[in-house]
Write an enzyme that holds these catalytic residues in place. Sequence first.
Site, mmCIF file in Angstrom:
data_model
loop_
_atom_site.group_PDB
_atom_site.id
_atom_site.type_symbol
_atom_site.label_atom_id
_atom_site.label_comp_id
_atom_site.label_asym_id
_atom_site.label_seq_id
_atom_site.Cartn_x
_atom_site.Cartn_y
_atom_site.Cartn_z
ATOM 1 N N GLU A 198 36.221 42.853 30.830
ATOM 2 C CA GLU A 198 35.969 41.451 31.146
ATOM 3 C C GLU A 198 35.973 41.231 32.656
ATOM 4 O O GLU A 198 36.725 41.873 33.391
ATOM 5 C CB GLU A 198 37.029 40.567 30.491
ATOM 6 C CG GLU A 198 36.871 40.422 28.979
ATOM 7 C CD GLU A 198 37.829 39.375 28.427
ATOM 8 O OE1 GLU A 198 37.362 38.454 27.746
ATOM 9 O OE2 GLU A 198 39.037 39.496 28.708
ATOM 10 N N PHE A 199 35.129 40.300 33.098
ATOM 11 C CA PHE A 199 35.046 39.903 34.504
ATOM 12 C C PHE A 199 34.744 41.093 35.408
ATOM 13 O O PHE A 199 35.170 41.158 36.552
ATOM 14 C CB PHE A 199 36.346 39.200 34.943
ATOM 15 C CG PHE A 199 36.766 38.100 34.017
ATOM 16 C CD1 PHE A 199 36.008 36.939 33.922
ATOM 17 C CD2 PHE A 199 37.895 38.234 33.216
ATOM 18 C CE1 PHE A 199 36.382 35.922 33.054
ATOM 19 C CE2 PHE A 199 38.273 37.226 32.356
ATOM 20 C CZ PHE A 199 37.517 36.064 32.265
ATOM 21 N N ARG A 200 33.996 42.060 34.856
ATOM 22 C CA ARG A 200 33.575 43.258 35.580
ATOM 23 C C ARG A 200 34.764 44.127 36.016
ATOM 24 O O ARG A 200 34.634 44.950 36.928
ATOM 25 C CB ARG A 200 32.684 42.914 36.772
ATOM 26 C CG ARG A 200 31.443 42.116 36.382
ATOM 27 C CD ARG A 200 30.448 42.029 37.512
ATOM 28 N NE ARG A 200 29.881 43.333 37.822
ATOM 29 C CZ ARG A 200 28.888 43.908 37.125
ATOM 30 N NH1 ARG A 200 28.388 43.318 36.061
ATOM 31 N NH2 ARG A 200 28.424 45.078 37.489
ATOM 32 N N LEU A 201 35.903 43.983 35.351
ATOM 33 C CA LEU A 201 37.055 44.834 35.616
ATOM 34 C C LEU A 201 37.006 46.003 34.631
ATOM 35 O O LEU A 201 37.808 46.110 33.704
ATOM 36 C CB LEU A 201 38.360 44.036 35.481
ATOM 37 C CG LEU A 201 38.477 42.851 36.444
ATOM 38 C CD1 LEU A 201 39.778 42.101 36.214
ATOM 39 C CD2 LEU A 201 38.386 43.345 37.888
#
Length: 216
Positions: free
Chosen positions: A181-184
Site C-alpha cells: 500500500e502507498f507504494r511501500l
Amino acid sequence: MTNDGLTLGEVPAGEDPFALFEAWLEEATAAEINDANAMALATVDEGGLPDVRMVLLKGLDHRGFVFYTNFGSAKGREILASGKAALCFHWKSLRRQVRVRGVSEIVSDDEADAYYATRPRRSRLGAWASEQSRPLESRQILVDRVAEADARFPGEDIPRPPHWSGLRILPTEIEFWKDGEFRLHDRILYTRDGETDGRGTGPDGERAWARRRLYP
C-alpha cells in the site's frame, strides 16, 4: 523456509530463492490468464545498446532459468557474445515481480534434444524454416520454407537444427518484489555469497545466497 524476520508480506523469504520462485510461479500459473512463464529477456548488442523482448521459461532448476532460441537470432547472438543477460517476470494479477541478472551457458545436447522432441511438429519445422531476426522479403517465402522442411522431414522424426538450442541464465542476483500500500513495497534481494565456507560453497557444492531488504 525459515522465519528469520525477513518476509515478503506475511510470507518468510527463506534462504533458497529458487524455492521461493517456484512457489510464486505455481501461484502465478493458477492466477494468470496466459503464459505465467513469460519473462522479459534483456541483452546488449555489440554497441552496448540494450535490447529486450518476451520469451517463455522452459526449464528451471537450482542452476538457473532456461529458454530456447535460434542462435542466429538477435538474442542468441547477443547472449553468446556477452555471456550475460537479465530477466524480469511480472505477474500483474498477483502484483508481484521477479528480476534476475546473471551469466549464461548453453544447455547440453541431451537437454535440448529432449525439449525439442516435445514441441509440436509444425514448431519443429519452423525451427528449420526461420532465419530468426533476419530480413524477410515476404511472408510467402517463410511459408515456402516451412513447406520445404515438411517435405524434407515427412514423418515425426525431425532432428533438432544445429543452430537451435537452449540457454541457461545462471543468476548472480534474484530480486523479489511484492506490491504494498502507498507504494511501500516489499523488496528482497538475493545475491551469491562467496563466504559460506573456505571454498565459497554451501553443503551441496553450490555457492550460497545472501539476502537483504531494499527500500521500495
